[in-house]
Write an enzyme that holds these catalytic residues in place. Structure first.
Site, PDB file in Angstrom:
ATOM      1  CG  ASN A   5      -9.924  -0.925   0.715  1.00  0.00           C
ATOM      2  OD1 ASN A   5      -8.921  -0.161   0.186  1.00  0.00           O
ATOM      3  ND2 ASN A   5     -10.679  -0.535   1.484  1.00  0.00           N
TER       4      ASN A   5
ATOM      5  CB  CYS B 178     -15.485   2.296  -1.229  1.00  0.00           C
ATOM      6  SG  CYS B 178     -15.740   0.568  -2.465  1.00  0.00           S
TER       7      CYS B 178
ATOM      8  CD  GLU C 159     -14.517   0.227  -5.929  1.00  0.00           C
ATOM      9  OE1 GLU C 159     -14.850   1.561  -4.930  1.00  0.00           O
ATOM     10  OE2 GLU C 159     -13.457   0.071  -5.737  1.00  0.00           O
TER      11      GLU C 159
ATOM     12  CD  GLU D 236     -12.122  -1.980 -11.010  1.00  0.00           C
ATOM     13  OE1 GLU D 236     -11.451  -2.436 -11.513  1.00  0.00           O
ATOM     14  OE2 GLU D 236     -12.708  -2.375  -9.710  1.00  0.00           O
TER      15      GLU D 236
END
Length: 489
Positions: free
Chosen positions: A159, A292, A258, A470
């Site tokens: 994505n 997400c 993640e 991150e």
């Protein structure tokens, strides 16, 4: 203007191992499709397990010299790569739109976002510190060193095919770690183009190795169990993340995960509705909802719910759907047929349980949509809590709205999920905003804003949304080990 054909022609299609472009063992390839048409764009090398081992061999061989490489020079490589990404933004955006589907404006925004991770970590490379202190009893000294974790394994999603790569590669390079990266098979071209840019920027051979493959498990599991890699970083579904954590336990690898999200978007009666609708459009429609961080559960307080829903439906209904490379298009296709089928099923389930379709609710029909995986921007109201979309990620352009009465009810609804990536809160009451921010069980909160991602800020979730962070000043910590040297005096 540059054509898709010319961009595809100059984009590498082979594996990148040890600084060389090589075909997959046995000449294996797979097709990359345009999700707006269903047509094949090109074929890309399909890495075998043996190719994966060769890539890990190259990363392991390059690790000692790269760890000793001057931090300033590591940072300069990232800085040059940042500049190359910025210079080539139009071609890279067209490439991304072709393989992933998002509109060109969104692709350009992602390239800019991706490049910023390289700029940020180019500056962090020279900020790696340590410590020195006197032992409490005064008879010794403690010297604290921070050293590279070692060779890393990266798995990135489709994505955000460029940004999810630079978010991992940037801190790894800055910290002195080599890596093997497996991009999503739907979108390998952006990562292959990025590898070429890093090579041009002066990255030594073997520091980054790219192995596209259809069979992710077949390729990655042997590398995880090999024992020479010391860290894995994955962005993707919670289900896959769980499996990778299990596999990583055997060699006690450092893990950064993640994972999935099911973000609540809370609008209180006192919210500025113009800002709330703007925020909802950002939080819901970034990347066609295939994120997400997407606002999947929108809760509006009773006093403004009807007006908020009306305004949001008006904005959603005005969006132009089509091929991402066409002028004026704001919503591209979903990634594939499976993704569209899931969105269709989730909407049908919600409607069957009593939800009302205000706008959209089906795939668009007519010229320009044949063969592509399009779904109309959709707003649902009266979505019940037992609908599947209340617990499952939608990953599409669907905004489900439910009503709440009190602040406590809003908090309970928001936290009623296994996920904990991000929440959004719209209120003009600062005290309420702080109470909600503290009470929400998520790793990030967007307070009166619909986007939280920033290379200079830590990104990550809690509960089943992942481990580690991150970006930001903490992003490089994930790639550093702390070593104590105890000194007798």
């Amino acid at each position: 203007m540059t054509s898709v054909e010319s961009v595809l022609k100059k984009t590498p299609k082979d594996l990148f191992i040890g600084g060389r472009w090589v075909p997959a063992s046995g000449g294996r390839t797979f097709d990359v499709d345009d999700p707006a048409t269903g047509e094949v764009l090109c074929s890309v090398a399909d890495a075998t397990p043996a190719d994966g081992v060769a890539a890990l061999d190259a990363a392991v061989a390059a690790q000692p010299a790269w760890a000793a490489h001057p931090p300033r020079e590591r940072g300069e490589i990232l800085r040059r790569a940042f500049e190359l990404l910025t210079t080539r933004i139009d071609d890279l955006a067209l490439l991304m739109t072709s393989e992933m589907g998002k509109p060109l404006a969104d692709s350009r925004a992602e390239i800019t976002y991706a490049a910023e991770f390289f700029r940020w970590f180019s500056e962090e490379a020279v900020r790696i510190d340590g410590g020195y202190q006197v032992a409490p009893n005064g008879t010794g000294r403690f010297l604290v060193m921070r050293q590279p974790v070692g060779p890393c394994l990266f798995v990135t999603p489709w994505n955000f095919p460029m940004a999810m790569g630079t978010r991992k590669i940037g801190p790894a390079i800055a910290a002195g770690c080599t890596s093997v990266i497996k991009p999503a098979h739907q979108t390998p071209l952006s990562m292959l183009a990025l590898a070429e840019i890093l090579q041009e920027a002066g990255l030594p051979d073997g520091v980054l190795n790219v192995v596209p493959a259809v069979g992710a498990g077949e390729l990655m599991e042997p590398l995880i169990r090999d024992g020479r890699a010391r860290k894995i970083s994955f962005t993707g579904s919670t289900a896959v993340g769980r499996r990778l954590i299990e596999q990583s336990a055997e060699q006690v690898l450092r893990v950064s995960m993640e994972l999935g999200g099911n973000a609540p978007f809370l609008v209180f009666d006192d919210a500025d509705l113009d800002k709330a609708v703007d925020g909802a459009m950002l939080a819901k429609m970034r990347n066609m909802g295939e994120a997400c961080t997407a606002a999947n559960r929108i809760y509006a307080q009773a006093g403004i719910a009807e007006e908020f829903g009306r305004r949001l439906a008006e904005r959603m209904g005005a969006l132009r759907v089509g091929h991402g490379a066409a002028d004026g298009v704001q919503v591209g296709p979903l990634i594939d047929a499976k993704a569209r089928t899931k969105v269709t099923e989730l909407v049908s389930d919600a409607v069957d349980r009593g939800a009302k379709v205000v706008i959209g609710g089906k795939a668009p029909e007519g010229d320009g949509y044949d063969g592509g995986y399009f779904y109309s921007p959709t707003v649902l109201t009266d979505v019940p809590t037992d609908a599947r979309m209340a617990t499952e990620e939608i990953f599409g352009p669907v905004a489900p709205i439910s009503v709440f009465q009190t602040e406590q009810e809003a908090l309970e609804l928001a936290n009623d999920t296994e996920y904990g990536l991000v929440s959004y809160v719209f209120t003009t009451d600062l005290a309420r905003g702080l109470r909600m921010s503290e009470g929400l069980e998520t790793g990030m909160v967007g307070l009166n804003q619909g986007i939280v991602s920033n290379p200079a800020a830590p990104f990550g979730g809690v509960k089943h949304s992942g481990l580690g962070r991150e970006g930001g000043s903490t992003g490089i910590d994930e790639f550093l080990e702390t070593k104590l040297v105890a000194i007798a005096t």
